[in-house]
Scaffold this motif. Structure first.
Motif, PDB file in Angstrom:
ATOM      1  N   HIS A 182       0.627  -0.967   0.029  1.00 41.12           N
ATOM      2  CA  HIS A 182      -0.175   0.257   0.061  1.00 41.12           C
ATOM      3  C   HIS A 182       0.502   1.382  -0.044  1.00 41.12           C
ATOM      4  CE1 HIS A 182      -2.143  -3.539   1.921  1.00 41.12           C
ATOM      5  NE2 HIS A 182      -3.344  -2.872   1.344  1.00 41.12           N
ATOM      6  N   ILE A 183       2.002   1.411  -1.000  1.00 45.15           N
ATOM      7  CA  ILE A 183       3.149   2.589  -0.538  1.00 45.15           C
ATOM      8  C   ILE A 183       2.315   3.245  -1.476  1.00 45.15           C
ATOM      9  CG2 ILE A 183       5.408   2.810  -1.296  1.00 45.15           C
ATOM     10  CD1 ILE A 183       5.156   0.390   0.821  1.00 45.15           C
ATOM     11  N   VAL A 184       2.463   4.822  -1.882  1.00 49.90           N
ATOM     12  CA  VAL A 184       1.978   5.522  -2.214  1.00 49.90           C
ATOM     13  C   VAL A 184       2.724   7.159  -2.752  1.00 49.90           C
ATOM     14  CG1 VAL A 184      -0.379   5.096  -1.728  1.00 49.90           C
ATOM     15  CG2 VAL A 184       0.911   7.058  -0.100  1.00 49.90           C
ATOM     16  N   PRO A 185       2.976   7.225  -3.268  1.00 51.54           N
ATOM     17  CA  PRO A 185       3.606   8.991  -4.046  1.00 51.54           C
ATOM     18  C   PRO A 185       3.396  10.338  -2.658  1.00 51.54           C
ATOM     19  CG  PRO A 185       2.238   8.582  -6.140  1.00 51.54           C
ATOM     20  CD  PRO A 185       2.125   7.276  -5.453  1.00 51.54           C
ATOM     21  N   VAL A 186       4.222  10.780  -2.877  1.00 46.89           N
ATOM     22  CA  VAL A 186       3.971  11.479  -2.204  1.00 46.89           C
ATOM     23  C   VAL A 186       4.448  13.447  -3.025  1.00 46.89           C
ATOM     24  CG1 VAL A 186       4.766  13.652  -0.078  1.00 46.89           C
ATOM     25  CG2 VAL A 186       4.639  10.877   0.473  1.00 46.89           C
ATOM     26  N   VAL A 187       5.995  13.404  -3.938  1.00 46.87           N
ATOM     27  CA  VAL A 187       6.208  14.142  -4.940  1.00 46.87           C
ATOM     28  C   VAL A 187       7.328  14.004  -5.094  1.00 46.87           C
ATOM     29  CG1 VAL A 187       7.784  15.566  -2.926  1.00 46.87           C
ATOM     30  CG2 VAL A 187       6.489  16.735  -4.087  1.00 46.87           C
ATOM     31  N   ASP A 188       7.068  14.334  -6.668  1.00 41.90           N
ATOM     32  CA  ASP A 188       8.568  14.054  -7.370  1.00 41.90           C
ATOM     33  C   ASP A 188       9.506  14.666  -7.449  1.00 41.90           C
ATOM     34  OD1 ASP A 188       5.730  12.439  -8.996  1.00 41.90           O
ATOM     35  OD2 ASP A 188       5.915  13.961 -10.762  1.00 41.90           O
ATOM     36  N   VAL A 189      10.662  14.218  -7.928  1.00 46.10           N
ATOM     37  CA  VAL A 189      11.860  14.594  -7.420  1.00 46.10           C
ATOM     38  C   VAL A 189      12.373  14.849  -8.712  1.00 46.10           C
ATOM     39  CG1 VAL A 189      14.014  14.519  -6.145  1.00 46.10           C
ATOM     40  CG2 VAL A 189      11.667  13.619  -4.586  1.00 46.10           C
ATOM     41  N   HIS A 190      12.991  14.100  -9.667  1.00 52.45           N
ATOM     42  CA  HIS A 190      14.432  13.694 -10.709  1.00 52.45           C
ATOM     43  C   HIS A 190      13.252  12.224 -12.086  1.00 52.45           C
ATOM     44  CE1 HIS A 190      15.623  10.773  -7.917  1.00 52.45           C
ATOM     45  NE2 HIS A 190      16.512   9.902  -9.474  1.00 52.45           N
ATOM     46  N   LEU A 191      14.092  13.256 -12.616  1.00 51.54           N
ATOM     47  CA  LEU A 191      13.849  12.137 -13.472  1.00 51.54           C
ATOM     48  C   LEU A 191      14.846  11.360 -13.831  1.00 51.54           C
ATOM     49  CD1 LEU A 191      12.152  13.906 -16.464  1.00 51.54           C
ATOM     50  CD2 LEU A 191      10.942  12.328 -15.368  1.00 51.54           C
ATOM     51  N   GLU A 192      15.465  10.480 -13.925  1.00 52.80           N
ATOM     52  CA  GLU A 192      16.481   9.700 -14.677  1.00 52.80           C
ATOM     53  C   GLU A 192      16.506   8.909 -16.145  1.00 52.80           C
ATOM     54  OE1 GLU A 192      17.599   6.515 -11.585  1.00 52.80           O
ATOM     55  OE2 GLU A 192      17.487   7.311 -10.073  1.00 52.80           O
ATOM     56  N   PRO A 193      16.958  10.051 -16.964  1.00 52.42           N
ATOM     57  CA  PRO A 193      16.439   9.102 -18.527  1.00 52.42           C
ATOM     58  C   PRO A 193      17.440   7.702 -18.571  1.00 52.42           C
ATOM     59  CG  PRO A 193      16.946  11.622 -18.293  1.00 52.42           C
ATOM     60  CD  PRO A 193      17.067  10.735 -16.989  1.00 52.42           C
ATOM     61  N   LEU A 194      16.304   6.370 -18.771  1.00 52.23           N
ATOM     62  CA  LEU A 194      16.837   5.473 -19.483  1.00 52.23           C
ATOM     63  C   LEU A 194      17.793   5.048 -20.643  1.00 52.23           C
ATOM     64  CD1 LEU A 194      16.027   3.002 -18.165  1.00 52.23           C
ATOM     65  CD2 LEU A 194      14.430   2.302 -20.228  1.00 52.23           C
ATOM     66  N   GLY A 195      19.167   4.920 -20.519  1.00 49.34           N
ATOM     67  CA  GLY A 195      19.674   4.815 -21.864  1.00 49.34           C
ATOM     68  C   GLY A 195      20.870   3.116 -22.746  1.00 49.34           C
ATOM     69  N   LEU A 196      20.956   3.020 -23.593  1.00 55.56           N
ATOM     70  CA  LEU A 196      21.431   2.357 -24.522  1.00 55.56           C
ATOM     71  C   LEU A 196      23.491   2.548 -24.444  1.00 55.56           C
ATOM     72  CD1 LEU A 196      21.038  -0.440 -26.446  1.00 55.56           C
ATOM     73  CD2 LEU A 196      21.190   1.283 -28.160  1.00 55.56           C
ATOM     74  N   TYR A 197      23.420   1.303 -24.659  1.00 53.45           N
ATOM     75  CA  TYR A 197      24.917   1.565 -23.840  1.00 53.45           C
ATOM     76  C   TYR A 197      25.666   0.525 -24.196  1.00 53.45           C
ATOM     77  CZ  TYR A 197      23.388   5.111 -19.969  1.00 53.45           C
ATOM     78  OH  TYR A 197      22.892   6.175 -19.541  1.00 53.45           O
ATOM     79  N   SER A 198      26.907   0.486 -24.842  1.00 54.74           N
ATOM     80  CA  SER A 198      27.504  -0.551 -25.441  1.00 54.74           C
ATOM     81  C   SER A 198      29.487  -0.428 -24.902  1.00 54.74           C
ATOM     82  CB  SER A 198      27.740  -0.102 -26.865  1.00 54.74           C
ATOM     83  OG  SER A 198      28.284  -1.404 -27.202  1.00 54.74           O
ATOM     84  N   SER A 199      29.825  -0.880 -24.332  1.00 52.76           N
ATOM     85  CA  SER A 199      31.311  -1.119 -24.372  1.00 52.76           C
ATOM     86  C   SER A 199      32.441  -1.350 -25.482  1.00 52.76           C
ATOM     87  CB  SER A 199      32.106  -2.195 -23.560  1.00 52.76           C
ATOM     88  OG  SER A 199      31.489  -3.257 -23.905  1.00 52.76           O
TER      89      SER A 199
END
Length: 283
Positions: A111-128
């Motif tokens: 029963h978890i609920v959000p309180v306030v948005d703080v930040h975004l972490e853009p998802l990315g595609l990576y390669s070595s």
């Protein structure tokens, strides 16, 4: 691209925290039957980066003046923070976005609920090994997160950049079976925290922003493809067990996390790899 990655996984600490989940809620936890003590420390579960870093900035620079005692407890996975919040082991958590929380609550009965948005972490595609996303060809292997919401998010990123084609109507919870055209790509489903380490074994991997940063990757510079921040529904927020939203300590922390000082800290420290997203929750 970097060929040597550094990922910190505190296995021993996670094991100890897992044992602690059996404990009952404290007297300051309303869900445990006791009133919230506004003078007691507020304990917040968080992923190490950037969540715990941001909370550490608040604790060290803003909390004392606001009359808030803040304790930060680091978790290295996406399950224990919610379980600990539900059980009263911690008072709040800060590590997740709304689609993930909705899926978690539905599957785990929490029963978890959000309180306030703080930040975004853009998802990315990576390669070595690759320099461009277009270098992925038939036979290349791409690792993706194996949890429902992040896998769908990863597939959308690949679809948006023309690397695959999703079936019409595929939503945020898309899976590999929703791919209409793989364009010859092979996929490996892994736990999100393990994705940076997989770069030595696959041609590319779609990695969550926090895990990318922990692995010394810079999303804004190193990603072959990156989510757009504008209109992104995956803001990370402060969350509590339902009924604890009005805890005065939670309200104080919410104000601090959405302050100008925190926004400036995020912008200065992460250079676009983490983006301030202060505002009301998306519930």
């Amino acid at each position: 691209m970097r060929t040597v990655l550094k990922t910190t996984v505190a296995a021993a600490a996670t094991a100890a925290l897992t044992l602690g989940l059996a404990a009952c809620g404290t007297d300051s936890d309303p869900a445990a039957g006791g009133p919230a003590d506004s003078d007691a420390p507020l304990t917040v579960a968080a992923s190490p980066t950037p969540h715990a870093d941001i909370l550490g900035f608040v604790r060290d620079n803003l909390a004392k003046k606001a009359g808030l005692k803040l304790e930060v407890r680091e978790f290295t996975d996406y399950v224990l923070p919610n379980t600990a919040t539900e059980n009263g082991e911690v008072d709040a958590n800060y590590f997740q976005h709304k689609p993930y929380l909705d899926d978690f609550n539905a599957k785990q009965g929490t029963h978890i609920v959000p309180v306030v948005d703080v930040h975004l972490e853009p998802l990315g595609l990576y390669s070595s090994t690759l320099k461009k996303a277009s270098e992925l060809t038939a036979g290349s292997t791409v690792a993706v997160p194996n949890d429902t919401t992040n896998e769908g998010r990863a597939l959308k990123l690949l679809d948006d950049h023309g690397l695959i084609e999703l079936k019409e109507g595929a939503g945020d919870d898309a899976t590999l079976s929703d791919i209409a055209d793989r364009k010859g790509l092979k996929f490996k489903e892994l736990e999100a925290a393990a994705l940076p380490r997989s770069l030595e074994d696959v041609d590319a991997a779609v990695i969550n922003g926090n895990y990318a940063i922990e692995a010394d990757l810079e999303p804004a510079k190193d990603a072959l493809a990156l989510e757009k921040a504008e209109g992104n529904p995956y803001a990370n927020f402060l969350a509590v067990k339902k009924g604890n939203e009005d805890d005065p300590r939670v309200k104080k922390l919410a104000e601090l996390l959405t302050s100008k000082e925190v926004a400036e800290f995020i912008e200065k420290k992460y250079h676009g790899s983490v983006v301030p997203a202060a505002g009301p929750d998306a519930s």
